[in-house]
Design an enzyme around this catalytic site. Sequence first.
Site, mmCIF file in Angstrom:
data_model
loop_
_atom_site.group_PDB
_atom_site.id
_atom_site.type_symbol
_atom_site.label_atom_id
_atom_site.label_comp_id
_atom_site.label_asym_id
_atom_site.label_seq_id
_atom_site.Cartn_x
_atom_site.Cartn_y
_atom_site.Cartn_z
ATOM 1 N N ASN A 134 23.742 85.507 -18.612
ATOM 2 C CA ASN A 134 24.690 86.405 -19.273
ATOM 3 C C ASN A 134 24.091 87.163 -20.455
ATOM 4 O OD1 ASN A 134 26.478 83.563 -18.691
ATOM 5 N ND2 ASN A 134 26.949 85.417 -17.540
ATOM 6 N N ILE A 162 24.399 91.506 -24.050
ATOM 7 C CA ILE A 162 25.224 90.312 -23.835
ATOM 8 C C ILE A 162 26.425 90.649 -22.971
ATOM 9 C CG2 ILE A 162 26.634 88.565 -24.992
ATOM 10 C CD1 ILE A 162 24.842 89.161 -27.489
ATOM 11 N N CYS A 163 26.690 89.779 -21.995
ATOM 12 C CA CYS A 163 27.882 89.898 -21.168
ATOM 13 C C CYS A 163 28.869 88.829 -21.628
ATOM 14 C CB CYS A 163 27.526 89.698 -19.699
ATOM 15 S SG CYS A 163 28.969 89.809 -18.619
ATOM 16 N N LEU A 164 29.818 89.248 -22.424
ATOM 17 C CA LEU A 164 30.870 88.369 -22.921
ATOM 18 C C LEU A 164 32.140 89.210 -22.960
ATOM 19 C CD1 LEU A 164 31.604 85.586 -24.145
ATOM 20 C CD2 LEU A 164 30.987 86.513 -26.377
#
Length: 188
Positions: free
Chosen positions: A111, A118-120
């Site tokens: 992620n 960032i993948c959030l």
Amino acid sequence: MLTLASKLKRDDAVKSGRSNSAATDSARRVSIRDRLLAPDLRLKLLLLFLLPDTCKVNFPDVNKLHHFQLDVTPDEGYYQSGKFQFEVDVPEAYNMVPPKVKCLTRIWHPNITETGEICLSLLREHSIDGTGWAPTRTLKDVVWGLNSLFTDLLNFDDPLNIEAAEHHLRDKDDFRCKVQDFIKQYAR
């Protein structure tokens, strides 16, 4: 009320030689971000005292509450024993838009890309699933979310770093070894 923004604007006016009335006028125009952050010195307290034990906040410039660094040192899972540094910038339009966050530590993570993206979901301004940023969210949510990327929110099914996710799917032991190699090289 004296705010960080008004202090900075007054200091800039003094440095540039503007008149005192001009400095006062510019000090009156304070961004929403600064209204939310500066009088909220409890932000520092919240970030310093209401954090997970695995997180530490650092303000490189104490006059810029809208820019800070977060160190996450996971105590379990694949990333245990690593120290991962994130840079958080709170934009002028905060709290209508999420803060900008980048991972400064090179990492092998499904992620987080090696370049720090960032993948959030809560960092997304617009999210289809409704879990993205909302004005009711806080910086504390961001900190807890980043911390959780190393445990509960570690997501191999919806990766940003597809190569890392596929590596985990192919060979979990080799994935663990590569994560540890990255920690030894970049996250100490």
